[in-house]
Enzyme design. Structure first.
Site, PDB file in Angstrom:
ATOM      1  N   TRP A   1       5.042   9.282  -5.943  1.00  0.00           N
ATOM      2  CA  TRP A   1       6.477   9.241  -6.256  1.00  0.00           C
ATOM      3  C   TRP A   1       7.335   9.663  -5.066  1.00  0.00           C
ATOM      4  O   TRP A   1       8.541   9.571  -5.103  1.00  0.00           O
ATOM      5  CB  TRP A   1       6.778  10.135  -7.460  1.00  0.00           C
ATOM      6  CG  TRP A   1       6.141   9.672  -8.735  1.00  0.00           C
ATOM      7  CD1 TRP A   1       5.342   8.568  -8.922  1.00  0.00           C
ATOM      8  CD2 TRP A   1       6.252  10.288 -10.032  1.00  0.00           C
ATOM      9  NE1 TRP A   1       4.955   8.463 -10.237  1.00  0.00           N
ATOM     10  CE2 TRP A   1       5.497   9.518 -10.944  1.00  0.00           C
ATOM     11  CE3 TRP A   1       6.908  11.425 -10.505  1.00  0.00           C
ATOM     12  CZ2 TRP A   1       5.386   9.842 -12.296  1.00  0.00           C
ATOM     13  CZ3 TRP A   1       6.799  11.767 -11.858  1.00  0.00           C
ATOM     14  CH2 TRP A   1       6.051  10.971 -12.735  1.00  0.00           C
ATOM     15  N   LYS A   2       6.715  10.175  -4.020  1.00  0.00           N
ATOM     16  CA  LYS A   2       7.429  10.654  -2.828  1.00  0.00           C
ATOM     17  C   LYS A   2       8.543  11.617  -3.262  1.00  0.00           C
ATOM     18  O   LYS A   2       8.372  12.334  -4.242  1.00  0.00           O
ATOM     19  CB  LYS A   2       7.937   9.466  -2.011  1.00  0.00           C
ATOM     20  CG  LYS A   2       6.801   8.468  -1.703  1.00  0.00           C
ATOM     21  CD  LYS A   2       7.136   7.449  -0.667  1.00  0.00           C
ATOM     22  CE  LYS A   2       5.924   6.550  -0.433  1.00  0.00           C
ATOM     23  NZ  LYS A   2       6.130   5.550   0.595  1.00  0.00           N
TER      24      LYS A   2
ATOM     25  N   HIS B   1      -0.572  11.331   4.592  1.00  0.00           N
ATOM     26  CA  HIS B   1       0.263  10.142   4.389  1.00  0.00           C
ATOM     27  C   HIS B   1       1.030   9.856   5.682  1.00  0.00           C
ATOM     28  O   HIS B   1       1.405  10.777   6.408  1.00  0.00           O
ATOM     29  CB  HIS B   1       1.234  10.393   3.225  1.00  0.00           C
ATOM     30  CG  HIS B   1       1.945   9.141   2.814  1.00  0.00           C
ATOM     31  ND1 HIS B   1       3.038   8.672   3.494  1.00  0.00           N
ATOM     32  CD2 HIS B   1       1.697   8.248   1.828  1.00  0.00           C
ATOM     33  CE1 HIS B   1       3.434   7.529   2.924  1.00  0.00           C
ATOM     34  NE2 HIS B   1       2.632   7.261   1.913  1.00  0.00           N
TER      35      HIS B   1
ATOM     36  N   GLU C   1       3.972   9.178   6.214  1.00  0.00           N
ATOM     37  CA  GLU C   1       5.279   9.863   6.321  1.00  0.00           C
ATOM     38  C   GLU C   1       5.091  11.314   6.771  1.00  0.00           C
ATOM     39  O   GLU C   1       5.952  11.869   7.453  1.00  0.00           O
ATOM     40  CB  GLU C   1       6.027   9.759   4.983  1.00  0.00           C
ATOM     41  CG  GLU C   1       6.558   8.346   4.774  1.00  0.00           C
ATOM     42  CD  GLU C   1       6.596   7.877   3.335  1.00  0.00           C
ATOM     43  OE1 GLU C   1       6.557   8.713   2.418  1.00  0.00           O
ATOM     44  OE2 GLU C   1       6.661   6.643   3.124  1.00  0.00           O
TER      45      GLU C   1
ATOM     46  N   GLU D   1      -3.236   2.479   4.313  1.00  0.00           N
ATOM     47  CA  GLU D   1      -1.824   2.146   4.182  1.00  0.00           C
ATOM     48  C   GLU D   1      -1.273   1.711   5.543  1.00  0.00           C
ATOM     49  O   GLU D   1      -0.895   2.563   6.358  1.00  0.00           O
ATOM     50  CB  GLU D   1      -1.038   3.354   3.680  1.00  0.00           C
ATOM     51  CG  GLU D   1      -1.473   3.844   2.319  1.00  0.00           C
ATOM     52  CD  GLU D   1      -0.341   4.554   1.578  1.00  0.00           C
ATOM     53  OE1 GLU D   1      -0.134   4.211   0.413  1.00  0.00           O
ATOM     54  OE2 GLU D   1       0.328   5.411   2.168  1.00  0.00           O
TER      55      GLU D   1
ATOM     56  N   GLY E   1       7.037   0.520   2.059  1.00  0.00           N
ATOM     57  CA  GLY E   1       8.465   0.528   1.726  1.00  0.00           C
ATOM     58  C   GLY E   1       9.243  -0.596   2.381  1.00  0.00           C
ATOM     59  O   GLY E   1      10.476  -0.591   2.381  1.00  0.00           O
TER      60      GLY E   1
ATOM     61  N   SER F   1       3.750  -1.600  -0.312  1.00  0.00           N
ATOM     62  CA  SER F   1       4.475  -2.667  -1.015  1.00  0.00           C
ATOM     63  C   SER F   1       3.645  -3.355  -2.100  1.00  0.00           C
ATOM     64  O   SER F   1       3.775  -4.557  -2.323  1.00  0.00           O
ATOM     65  CB  SER F   1       5.026  -3.698  -0.027  1.00  0.00           C
ATOM     66  OG  SER F   1       5.964  -3.089   0.845  1.00  0.00           O
TER      67      SER F   1
ATOM     68  N   GLY G   1       3.868   3.217  -4.057  1.00  0.00           N
ATOM     69  CA  GLY G   1       5.077   4.014  -3.874  1.00  0.00           C
ATOM     70  C   GLY G   1       6.165   3.549  -4.834  1.00  0.00           C
ATOM     71  O   GLY G   1       6.151   3.878  -6.020  1.00  0.00           O
ATOM     72  N   GLY G   2       7.085   2.756  -4.325  1.00  0.00           N
ATOM     73  CA  GLY G   2       8.278   2.346  -5.093  1.00  0.00           C
ATOM     74  C   GLY G   2       7.979   1.846  -6.495  1.00  0.00           C
ATOM     75  O   GLY G   2       8.655   2.237  -7.453  1.00  0.00           O
TER      76      GLY G   2
HETATM   77  P1  13P Z   1       5.504   1.479  -1.199  1.00  0.00           P
HETATM   78  O1  13P Z   1       4.635   1.001  -2.343  1.00  0.00           O
HETATM   79  O2  13P Z   1       6.882   1.867  -1.616  1.00  0.00           O
HETATM   80  O3  13P Z   1       5.480   0.509  -0.053  1.00  0.00           O
HETATM   81  O4  13P Z   1       4.837   2.840  -0.648  1.00  0.00           O
HETATM   82  C1  13P Z   1       3.493   2.859  -0.378  1.00  0.00           C
HETATM   83  C2  13P Z   1       3.076   4.251  -0.108  1.00  0.00           C
HETATM   84  O5  13P Z   1       3.434   4.830   0.908  1.00  0.00           O
HETATM   85  C3  13P Z   1       2.232   4.917  -1.097  1.00  0.00           C
HETATM   86  O6  13P Z   1       1.738   6.127  -0.614  1.00  0.00           O
END
Ligand code: 13P
Length: 256
Positions: free
Chosen positions: A10-11, A96, A98, A168, A174, A214, A235-236
């Site tokens: 969920w970030k 991750h 990020e 990833e 994203g 994605s 993620g999203g």
């Molecule tokens: P998205 O699915 O939003 O591209 O994010 C992927 C992600 O970083 C999951 O850890």
């Protein structure tokens, strides 16, 4: 047979109310008896407790998005791995992109966090992935191998029963730019081959390797049906039950 994992990262999203209702909607799809796939959600740390309450009695597992490599003590702002297990978390996402990109986490840090997580009884979801310029320079395999070597240093074959790998590609996170099924499969084969060389064929055959970047309901079936793609780190699309549930279903369809 590797049981697919569908994990939602969920970030830094949701609020107290939406975290609880999102978890409840997902938990409804995951009765305790569900054994075809594993479903995990990783909410912001401050909402872990309420998400764990919403998941209570279901088969939905809950994980952290990061944790400290230190034991509890004077580390302002950090969360100890033992605090996650104390709450009832089963997993923690580590390394991750990020965290690597914005918080300077290198493979050595990811490695010490992974060791601490395993020692605390958590399963670690260790993330690796190349940047766009690295892919364009033909360096993907070298980057993945070097991240694996550093992030999993000193781990034993036995430790690997508590490790999940997430591939990833940073350029797909994203951005809406998903890896093709073939690009994902090729990277996963590279990672599995590395696992065989570093550990053994049993570890290579048993370790789940998730794809992240994605993932949406319309591309999930194609990605998840690749022989070496054992699930998704989403993620999203994990923030909306109407998007995440079809992704769970796509994972389940691969073992039906
Ligand atoms: P998205 O699915 O939003 O591209 O994010 C992927 C992600 O970083 C999951 O850890």
């Amino acid at each position: 047979m590797r049981r697919p994992i569908l994990a939602g990262n969920w970030k830094m999203n949701t609020c107290r109310e939406s975290a609880g209702s999102l978890a409840a909607a997902i938990a409804e799809q995951v009765p305790a008896s569900r054994d075809d796939v594993e479903v995990i959600v990783c909410p912001p740390a401050v909402y872990l407790d309420s998400v764990l309450s919403a998941a209570s009695g279901s088969g939905l597992q809950v994980g952290g998005q990061n944790a400290s490599d230190q034991d509890p003590g004077a580390f302002t702002g950090e969360t100890a791995c033992t605090m996650l297990t104390d709450l009832g978390c089963s997993h923690v996402i580590l390394g991750h992109s990020e965290r690597r990109q914005f918080y300077g986490e290198c493979d050595g840090v990811v490695n010490s966090k992974t060791k601490k997580a395993l020692a605390s009884g958590l399963k670690a979801i260790v993330c690796v992935g190349e940047l766009l310029e690295q892919r364009e320079a033909g360096e993907t395999q070298a980057v993945l191998e070097s991240q694996m070597t550093g992030s999993l240093a000193d781990l034993s074959a036995d430790d690997m029963t508590s490790v999940v790998i997430a591939y990833e590609p940073v350029w797909a996170i994203g951005t809406g730019k998903v890896a093709t099924n073939e690009q994902a499969e090729e990277a996963h084969v590279c990672l599995r081959t590395w696992l065989e060389g570093r550990f053994n064929s049993d570890v290579a055959a048993a370790t789940r390797i998730l794809y992240g970047g994605s993932v949406k309901p319309d591309n999930a079936a194609g990605l998840l049906s690749q022989a070496n793609v054992d699930g998704a780190l989403v993620g999203g699309a994990s923030l909306k039950p109407e998007l995440f549930i079809p992704i769970i279903d796509a994972g389940a369809a691969t073992v039906a």
